[in-house]
Design an enzyme around this catalytic site. Structure first.
Site, PDB file in Angstrom:
ATOM      1  N   LYS A   9       0.850  -1.193   0.000  1.00 39.25           N
ATOM      2  CA  LYS A   9       0.000   0.000   0.000  1.00 39.25           C
ATOM      3  C   LYS A   9       0.880   1.235   0.000  1.00 39.25           C
ATOM      4  CE  LYS A   9      -0.822   0.986   4.892  1.00 39.25           C
ATOM      5  NZ  LYS A   9      -1.840   1.361   5.860  1.00 39.25           N
ATOM      6  N   SER A  25      -7.709   5.216 -15.267  1.00 42.01           N
ATOM      7  CA  SER A  25      -6.570   4.632 -14.572  1.00 42.01           C
ATOM      8  C   SER A  25      -6.192   5.545 -13.417  1.00 42.01           C
ATOM      9  CB  SER A  25      -5.370   4.497 -15.512  1.00 42.01           C
ATOM     10  OG  SER A  25      -5.047   5.773 -16.046  1.00 42.01           O
ATOM     11  N   THR A  57      -9.229   0.254  -9.931  1.00 44.36           N
ATOM     12  CA  THR A  57      -8.766   0.689 -11.246  1.00 44.36           C
ATOM     13  C   THR A  57      -7.424   0.017 -11.487  1.00 44.36           C
ATOM     14  OG1 THR A  57      -8.413   2.610 -12.698  1.00 44.36           O
ATOM     15  CG2 THR A  57      -7.709   2.846 -10.397  1.00 44.36           C
ATOM     16  N   TYR A  58      -6.592   0.598 -12.341  1.00 41.71           N
ATOM     17  CA  TYR A  58      -5.263   0.049 -12.575  1.00 41.71           C
ATOM     18  C   TYR A  58      -4.247   1.187 -12.549  1.00 41.71           C
ATOM     19  CZ  TYR A  58      -6.120   1.548 -17.404  1.00 41.71           C
ATOM     20  OH  TYR A  58      -6.419   2.280 -18.521  1.00 41.71           O
ATOM     21  N   GLY A  73     -10.297   9.243 -15.915  1.00 40.81           N
ATOM     22  CA  GLY A  73     -11.492   8.621 -16.463  1.00 40.81           C
ATOM     23  C   GLY A  73     -12.647   8.693 -15.483  1.00 40.81           C
ATOM     24  N   ALA A  74     -13.504   7.680 -15.507  1.00 42.53           N
ATOM     25  CA  ALA A  74     -14.687   7.672 -14.635  1.00 42.53           C
ATOM     26  C   ALA A  74     -14.322   7.811 -13.162  1.00 42.53           C
ATOM     27  CB  ALA A  74     -15.499   6.391 -14.858  1.00 42.53           C
ATOM     28  N   ALA A  75     -13.168   7.268 -12.774  1.00 43.76           N
ATOM     29  CA  ALA A  75     -12.731   7.360 -11.376  1.00 43.76           C
ATOM     30  C   ALA A  75     -12.479   8.799 -10.943  1.00 43.76           C
ATOM     31  CB  ALA A  75     -11.475   6.523 -11.165  1.00 43.76           C
TER      32      ALA A  75
END
Length: 126
Positions: A9, A25, A57-58, A73-75
């Site tokens: 983390k 992403s 996400t990535y 993006g959407a995130a």
């Protein structure tokens, strides 16, 4: 038996960018990716400490040493600049691998520079 465990983390990074029109992403300073053993295009979970959002996400690379954490993006609707995030990766381990298991825990300052690395979280006291 396989157990899904925290692999690494990056704790309490600060979002620097939120790009709705960029391909989805999370761009992460390459130095942080290396420290947390997260590879580009690897799945990550993001926990937004500021607003409580949690999403998957990535990872993609941002310039080494830049301190960039860009949610794209959407995130981008789930995190805004100055939000505080925890970025986590997980892996599956068998019982033999767990005998040597230690997560890679990366702690940063307010500019997303590494201030500490650990392999355990202290026991929480009452």
């Amino acid at each position: 038996m396989q157990r899904t465990m925290l692999k690494s983390k990056i704790h309490r990074v600060t979002v620097t960018h939120s790009e709705l029109e960029y391909e989805g992403s999370c761009a992460i300073d390459e130095a942080l990716l290396d420290a947390a053993d997260i590879r580009e295009y690897q799945q990550i979970d993001i926990y937004n400490v500021t607003n409580g959002e949690r999403f998957t996400t990535y990872a993609i690379r941002a310039a080494r040493g830049s301190g960039i954490i860009s949610v794209n993006g959407a995130a981008a609707r789930k995190a805004a600049p100055r939000d505080i995030l925890i970025i986590a990766s997980y892996a599956q381990y068998n019982e033999v691998e767990l005998q040597r298991y230690h997560p890679a825990l990366v702690y940063v300052d307010s500019a997303n520079r590494i201030r500490a690395n650990r392999d355990h979280i202290p026991v929480q006291m009452a």
